[in-house]
Design an enzyme around this catalytic site. Sequence first.
Site, short mmCIF file in Angstrom:
data_model
loop_
_atom_site.label_atom_id
_atom_site.label_comp_id
_atom_site.label_asym_id
_atom_site.label_seq_id
_atom_site.Cartn_x
_atom_site.Cartn_y
_atom_site.Cartn_z
N HIS A 75 39.90 14.38 41.06
CA HIS A 75 41.08 13.67 41.74
C HIS A 75 40.34 12.30 42.08
O HIS A 75 39.13 12.09 42.06
CB HIS A 75 41.14 14.43 43.24
CG HIS A 75 40.07 14.35 44.14
ND1 HIS A 75 39.44 13.62 45.05
CD2 HIS A 75 39.18 15.59 44.40
CE1 HIS A 75 38.18 13.85 45.37
NE2 HIS A 75 38.00 15.07 45.30
N GLU A 118 38.37 22.91 45.90
CA GLU A 118 36.79 22.42 45.86
C GLU A 118 35.90 23.70 46.45
O GLU A 118 36.37 24.40 47.21
CB GLU A 118 36.65 21.28 46.83
CG GLU A 118 35.47 20.46 46.72
CD GLU A 118 34.52 20.25 45.48
OE1 GLU A 118 34.35 21.23 44.60
OE2 GLU A 118 34.01 19.07 45.30
#
Length: 193
Positions: free
Chosen positions: A8, A81
Site C-alpha cells: 500500500h 498486515e
Amino acid sequence: MELYLVRHGQSQANANHIMQGAKIDQPLTDKGRMQANETKEKLSGIQFDKIFVSPLKRASETAEIIVGSQVTVTFDPRLVEFDYGKWDGQRIEDLVANYPEYFKNASNFKNSWRVSGGETYEKAQKRLSNFMNSLGLDNNDQVLVVSHGMTIKLWLALLLNTNNPERIAEPENAEYTHFSFYHGIPILKAYSK
C-alpha cells in the site's frame, strides 16, 4: 501465473512513524495516493485477471487507485498486515528504545511475539501459504495482490524458501514485486519496483 504483490501507499501511521499492523486501519496520505498513482502508471500495460486486496483501508485505497472502482476486487483477510500485538499503534522510536533487543538485531525480531503478544512468522506464513494454494499456480492468470510491507516480506521468504526473512528488506510504499510461476516454481522477476 504472473503474480504482482503491491505494498500500500504511505498511510497516516507510516508518516507519523507508528507501528502499523493488523489492528491499525488508517487511510493513505496525499503522498500515499501519489505513490499509488505512480504504481498505476508502472502497471498500466497489464490486464489483471484476478485482484485480491487486504481489507484494511490503506490497501483498499491503494487498489482502487491502481485498478479503479469499476473493477471487481476480492477482499481477503489472509492478506492483512502482520499482527504486532500490543505494539500496534505505538511510536516506532519508543519501541526501539524500550525493546532494543528486537529492533537493533533484526534476527531477534522473529521472537518479538513473546513480548508483544503478536503473530509469529510461522502463523503469518501459514495464512499466506493457504492463500497461494487457493490461487492455483499453473495457469496463465495475471494476478494483482495489494497487501502490506511485513506481510510481503514474509511472503517473499516463503516463495524464495529462506528461513531468514530478516535478510529481506520490506518493499517501499506502493512498490511492486513480480513473480512468474513455471510449473509451480516461483521465479522472482522484479523486487520493489
